[in-house]
Design a protein around this motif. Sequence first.
Motif, PDB file in Angstrom:
ATOM      1  N   TYR A  27       0.832  -1.210   0.000  1.00  0.00           N
ATOM      2  CA  TYR A  27       0.000   0.000   0.000  1.00  0.00           C
ATOM      3  C   TYR A  27       0.867   1.261   0.000  1.00  0.00           C
ATOM      4  CZ  TYR A  27      -3.376   3.508   1.392  1.00  0.00           C
ATOM      5  OH  TYR A  27      -4.146   4.637   1.434  1.00  0.00           O
ATOM      6  N   ILE A  28       1.891   1.267   0.822  1.00  0.00           N
ATOM      7  CA  ILE A  28       2.747   2.454   0.985  1.00  0.00           C
ATOM      8  C   ILE A  28       3.473   2.839  -0.304  1.00  0.00           C
ATOM      9  CG2 ILE A  28       4.869   3.278   2.118  1.00  0.00           C
ATOM     10  CD1 ILE A  28       3.911   1.753   4.630  1.00  0.00           C
ATOM     11  N   VAL A  29       3.962   1.850  -1.043  1.00  0.00           N
ATOM     12  CA  VAL A  29       4.813   2.163  -2.201  1.00  0.00           C
ATOM     13  C   VAL A  29       4.036   2.524  -3.460  1.00  0.00           C
ATOM     14  CG1 VAL A  29       6.748   0.798  -1.360  1.00  0.00           C
ATOM     15  CG2 VAL A  29       5.087  -0.257  -2.915  1.00  0.00           C
ATOM     16  N   GLN A  30       2.718   2.385  -3.439  1.00  0.00           N
ATOM     17  CA  GLN A  30       1.929   2.735  -4.623  1.00  0.00           C
ATOM     18  C   GLN A  30       2.140   4.203  -4.968  1.00  0.00           C
ATOM     19  OE1 GLN A  30      -2.161   1.859  -3.909  1.00  0.00           O
ATOM     20  NE2 GLN A  30      -1.858  -0.328  -3.942  1.00  0.00           N
ATOM     21  N   ASP A  31       2.613   4.449  -6.154  1.00  0.00           N
ATOM     22  CA  ASP A  31       2.756   5.810  -6.680  1.00  0.00           C
ATOM     23  C   ASP A  31       3.532   6.738  -5.751  1.00  0.00           C
ATOM     24  OD1 ASP A  31       1.169   5.072  -8.913  1.00  0.00           O
ATOM     25  OD2 ASP A  31      -0.630   5.377  -7.709  1.00  0.00           O
ATOM     26  N   ASP A  32       4.489   6.214  -5.002  1.00  0.00           N
ATOM     27  CA  ASP A  32       5.272   7.037  -4.097  1.00  0.00           C
ATOM     28  C   ASP A  32       6.745   6.658  -4.216  1.00  0.00           C
ATOM     29  OD1 ASP A  32       6.329   8.616  -2.121  1.00  0.00           O
ATOM     30  OD2 ASP A  32       5.140   7.762  -0.500  1.00  0.00           O
ATOM     31  N   GLU A  33       7.443   7.351  -5.084  1.00  0.00           N
ATOM     32  CA  GLU A  33       8.840   7.030  -5.345  1.00  0.00           C
ATOM     33  C   GLU A  33       9.703   7.221  -4.103  1.00  0.00           C
ATOM     34  OE1 GLU A  33      12.554   8.289  -8.194  1.00  0.00           O
ATOM     35  OE2 GLU A  33      10.531   8.696  -8.909  1.00  0.00           O
ATOM     36  N   ALA A  34       9.402   8.228  -3.287  1.00  0.00           N
ATOM     37  CA  ALA A  34      10.200   8.463  -2.084  1.00  0.00           C
ATOM     38  C   ALA A  34      10.108   7.276  -1.125  1.00  0.00           C
ATOM     39  CB  ALA A  34       9.755   9.747  -1.391  1.00  0.00           C
ATOM     40  N   SER A  35       8.918   6.740  -0.946  1.00  0.00           N
ATOM     41  CA  SER A  35       8.757   5.565  -0.077  1.00  0.00           C
ATOM     42  C   SER A  35       9.457   4.353  -0.680  1.00  0.00           C
ATOM     43  CB  SER A  35       7.278   5.246   0.132  1.00  0.00           C
ATOM     44  OG  SER A  35       6.666   6.253   0.887  1.00  0.00           O
ATOM     45  N   CYS A  36       9.373   4.217  -1.990  1.00  0.00           N
ATOM     46  CA  CYS A  36      10.065   3.122  -2.673  1.00  0.00           C
ATOM     47  C   CYS A  36      11.567   3.229  -2.433  1.00  0.00           C
ATOM     48  CB  CYS A  36       9.799   3.178  -4.176  1.00  0.00           C
ATOM     49  SG  CYS A  36       8.630   1.986  -4.758  1.00  0.00           S
ATOM     50  N   MET A  68       8.140  -5.783  -5.003  1.00  0.00           N
ATOM     51  CA  MET A  68       9.312  -5.991  -5.856  1.00  0.00           C
ATOM     52  C   MET A  68       9.124  -5.272  -7.192  1.00  0.00           C
ATOM     53  SD  MET A  68      12.333  -7.302  -6.132  1.00  0.00           S
ATOM     54  CE  MET A  68      12.480  -8.518  -4.850  1.00  0.00           C
ATOM     55  N   GLY A  69       7.925  -5.342  -7.750  1.00  0.00           N
ATOM     56  CA  GLY A  69       7.650  -4.643  -9.004  1.00  0.00           C
ATOM     57  C   GLY A  69       7.815  -3.140  -8.867  1.00  0.00           C
ATOM     58  N   HIS A  70       7.384  -2.592  -7.739  1.00  0.00           N
ATOM     59  CA  HIS A  70       7.549  -1.153  -7.513  1.00  0.00           C
ATOM     60  C   HIS A  70       9.017  -0.795  -7.320  1.00  0.00           C
ATOM     61  CE1 HIS A  70       3.449   0.340  -7.455  1.00  0.00           C
ATOM     62  NE2 HIS A  70       3.089  -0.721  -6.763  1.00  0.00           N
ATOM     63  N   LEU A  71       9.754  -1.613  -6.583  1.00  0.00           N
ATOM     64  CA  LEU A  71      11.186  -1.345  -6.404  1.00  0.00           C
ATOM     65  C   LEU A  71      11.898  -1.275  -7.753  1.00  0.00           C
ATOM     66  CD1 LEU A  71      12.591  -3.508  -3.451  1.00  0.00           C
ATOM     67  CD2 LEU A  71      12.315  -1.035  -3.562  1.00  0.00           C
ATOM     68  N   ALA A  72      11.531  -2.172  -8.639  1.00  0.00           N
ATOM     69  CA  ALA A  72      12.201  -2.254  -9.938  1.00  0.00           C
ATOM     70  C   ALA A  72      11.974  -1.026 -10.817  1.00  0.00           C
ATOM     71  CB  ALA A  72      11.756  -3.516 -10.674  1.00  0.00           C
ATOM     72  N   THR A  73      11.031  -0.178 -10.438  1.00  0.00           N
ATOM     73  CA  THR A  73      10.801   1.045 -11.223  1.00  0.00           C
ATOM     74  C   THR A  73      11.810   2.138 -10.876  1.00  0.00           C
ATOM     75  OG1 THR A  73       9.231   2.011  -9.648  1.00  0.00           O
ATOM     76  CG2 THR A  73       8.313   0.586 -11.375  1.00  0.00           C
TER      77      THR A  73
END
Length: 168
Positions: A27-36, A68-73
């Motif tokens: 939930y946290i990493v959705q559309d939030d590059e700083a959190s990622c 993992m998918g969000h990290l890879a962005t």
Amino acid sequence: GIHALVAMLCVGPESDAAEQAGRALAYIVQDDEASCRTLWECGAADALVAVLNEGHSLRSLEHAAIVMGHLATLGREVQDACREAGALEALANRLLDDPRAYPLVERAAAALVNLSCDNDQSCKEMRAVGCIHALVGVLQAGPRSSAAGEASAALANMCYGSSKNQVA
């Protein structure tokens, strides 16, 4: 916050705490590059791979694949590190376990899309750990599913990377 959640993942990938931490991180990493980025700096790649390899609930596996998918962005450096941590093989194994286990399959295939860089080394790594076989299995299991769309995109990235370097 994020540091504590990553610590919860590390306690035991098969635990309820890891499942709850994965849900919160997804939930946290959705559309939030700083959190990622913060998640990445906490060393989450290894913890996520552990969950993908050892997690027992479909939900914990799904959340790990989403994160993992969000990290890879975050770019090539992070993608390379995720691959070095074993993300490709862990994700491919989840696809091979049951290519009809939705939505896990869709999330794992989407993570592979983000991890499949357009370079020959990435393509070789994906072939070596069985990603092609796993992604084709997803296509065969549900050719009209959204997971099949993600699998097609990952395969296209792999083919593009290989052909781009062969043409040069």
